[in-house]
Scaffold this motif. Structure first.
Motif, PDB file in Angstrom:
ATOM      1  N   LYS A  25     -10.461 -70.723  15.574  1.00  0.00           N
ATOM      2  CA  LYS A  25     -11.087 -69.922  14.519  1.00  0.00           C
ATOM      3  C   LYS A  25     -12.442 -69.343  14.950  1.00  0.00           C
ATOM      4  CE  LYS A  25     -13.259 -73.587  11.748  1.00  0.00           C
ATOM      5  NZ  LYS A  25     -13.212 -74.211  10.433  1.00  0.00           N
ATOM      6  N   TYR A  26     -12.958 -69.775  16.096  1.00  0.00           N
ATOM      7  CA  TYR A  26     -14.236 -69.263  16.595  1.00  0.00           C
ATOM      8  C   TYR A  26     -14.066 -68.188  17.674  1.00  0.00           C
ATOM      9  CZ  TYR A  26     -15.924 -73.202  13.958  1.00  0.00           C
ATOM     10  OH  TYR A  26     -16.181 -74.083  12.947  1.00  0.00           O
TER      11      TYR A  26
ATOM     12  N   ASP B  93     -17.146 -61.183  19.534  1.00  0.00           N
ATOM     13  CA  ASP B  93     -18.203 -60.316  19.010  1.00  0.00           C
ATOM     14  C   ASP B  93     -19.491 -60.426  19.830  1.00  0.00           C
ATOM     15  OD1 ASP B  93     -16.453 -59.512  17.038  1.00  0.00           O
ATOM     16  OD2 ASP B  93     -17.344 -60.770  15.462  1.00  0.00           O
ATOM     17  N   ALA B  94     -19.759 -61.619  20.352  1.00  0.00           N
ATOM     18  CA  ALA B  94     -20.968 -61.826  21.164  1.00  0.00           C
ATOM     19  C   ALA B  94     -20.735 -61.438  22.627  1.00  0.00           C
ATOM     20  CB  ALA B  94     -21.408 -63.278  21.087  1.00  0.00           C
ATOM     21  N   GLU B  95     -19.525 -60.952  22.939  1.00  0.00           N
ATOM     22  CA  GLU B  95     -19.142 -60.518  24.286  1.00  0.00           C
ATOM     23  C   GLU B  95     -19.311 -61.631  25.316  1.00  0.00           C
ATOM     24  OE1 GLU B  95     -20.956 -56.759  25.310  1.00  0.00           O
ATOM     25  OE2 GLU B  95     -20.354 -55.862  23.410  1.00  0.00           O
TER      26      GLU B  95
ATOM     27  N   LEU C  85     -19.422 -67.984  30.192  1.00  0.00           N
ATOM     28  CA  LEU C  85     -19.389 -69.236  29.444  1.00  0.00           C
ATOM     29  C   LEU C  85     -20.264 -70.335  30.067  1.00  0.00           C
ATOM     30  CD1 LEU C  85     -18.070 -70.548  26.943  1.00  0.00           C
ATOM     31  CD2 LEU C  85     -16.226 -71.283  28.450  1.00  0.00           C
ATOM     32  N   PRO C  86     -20.195 -70.576  31.382  1.00  0.00           N
ATOM     33  CA  PRO C  86     -21.008 -71.650  31.959  1.00  0.00           C
ATOM     34  C   PRO C  86     -22.516 -71.398  31.867  1.00  0.00           C
ATOM     35  CG  PRO C  86     -19.283 -70.998  33.486  1.00  0.00           C
ATOM     36  CD  PRO C  86     -19.284 -69.997  32.381  1.00  0.00           C
TER      37      PRO C  86
ATOM     38  N   GLU D 104     -27.317 -70.454  17.997  1.00  0.00           N
ATOM     39  CA  GLU D 104     -27.630 -69.075  17.603  1.00  0.00           C
ATOM     40  C   GLU D 104     -26.373 -68.317  17.161  1.00  0.00           C
ATOM     41  OE1 GLU D 104     -29.441 -65.121  19.750  1.00  0.00           O
ATOM     42  OE2 GLU D 104     -30.265 -67.069  20.318  1.00  0.00           O
ATOM     43  N   LEU D 105     -25.225 -68.691  17.731  1.00  0.00           N
ATOM     44  CA  LEU D 105     -23.971 -68.057  17.330  1.00  0.00           C
ATOM     45  C   LEU D 105     -23.550 -68.486  15.918  1.00  0.00           C
ATOM     46  CD1 LEU D 105     -21.877 -68.349  20.610  1.00  0.00           C
ATOM     47  CD2 LEU D 105     -22.779 -66.252  19.585  1.00  0.00           C
TER      48      LEU D 105
END
Length: 136
Positions: free
Chosen positions: A15-16, A22-24, A30-31, A40-41
């Motif tokens: 679900k995330y 959206d945050a690209e 990711l790392p 912040e997300l």
């Protein structure tokens, strides 16, 4: 697994996906995320902790991030060098260092992912360590 969507689905956090999209944030970036970035997300504490633990596991297995590879984890162990010197029969004293390592989050990860994938993660870790130890 090469993309954020598959990775989040494996964590039962599909679900995330839209938040990361959206945050690209992709699998390559990711790392580089910090725990503060996840906050912040707008992720709740539970999923944020779960994702942060999984990111740290990725950091421990950099070969999982091999871009564009169908099988990003090496299946063959790193060959260790064979000494050309014959062993001597004389006993000798040597200094030795023994290291015990706990793979943080590995139990949780083993409960969450496919056993074959977990084997590949552990094999990748062992190959990485063997390569480092071989050059010492």
């Amino acid at each position: 697994m090469h993309d954020i969507q598959s990775w989040l689905i494996n964590l039962d956090l599909e679900k995330y996906v839209s938040i990361f999209t959206d945050a690209e944030i992709d699998f390559e970036t990711l790392p580089d995320l910090e725990e503060e970035d996840l906050k912040e997300l707008g992720l709740p504490i539970g999923p944020r902790r779960k994702i942060w633990t999984a990111i740290k596991c990725l950091d421990a297995t950099p070969s999982l991030l091999a871009k564009g590879s169908e099988n990003p984890i090496p299946s063959d162990p790193v060959p260790l060098p064979i000494s050309d010197v014959a062993p001597t029969s004389d006993a000798e004293r040597r200094h030795m260092t023994v290291m015990f390592v706990d793979l943080v989050g590995s139990t949780e990860m083993a409960n969450r992912i496919d056993p074959e994938d977990m084997r590949n993660v552990i094999t990748s870790y062992q190959n990485t360590v063997a390569g480092v130890v071989a050059f010492m």
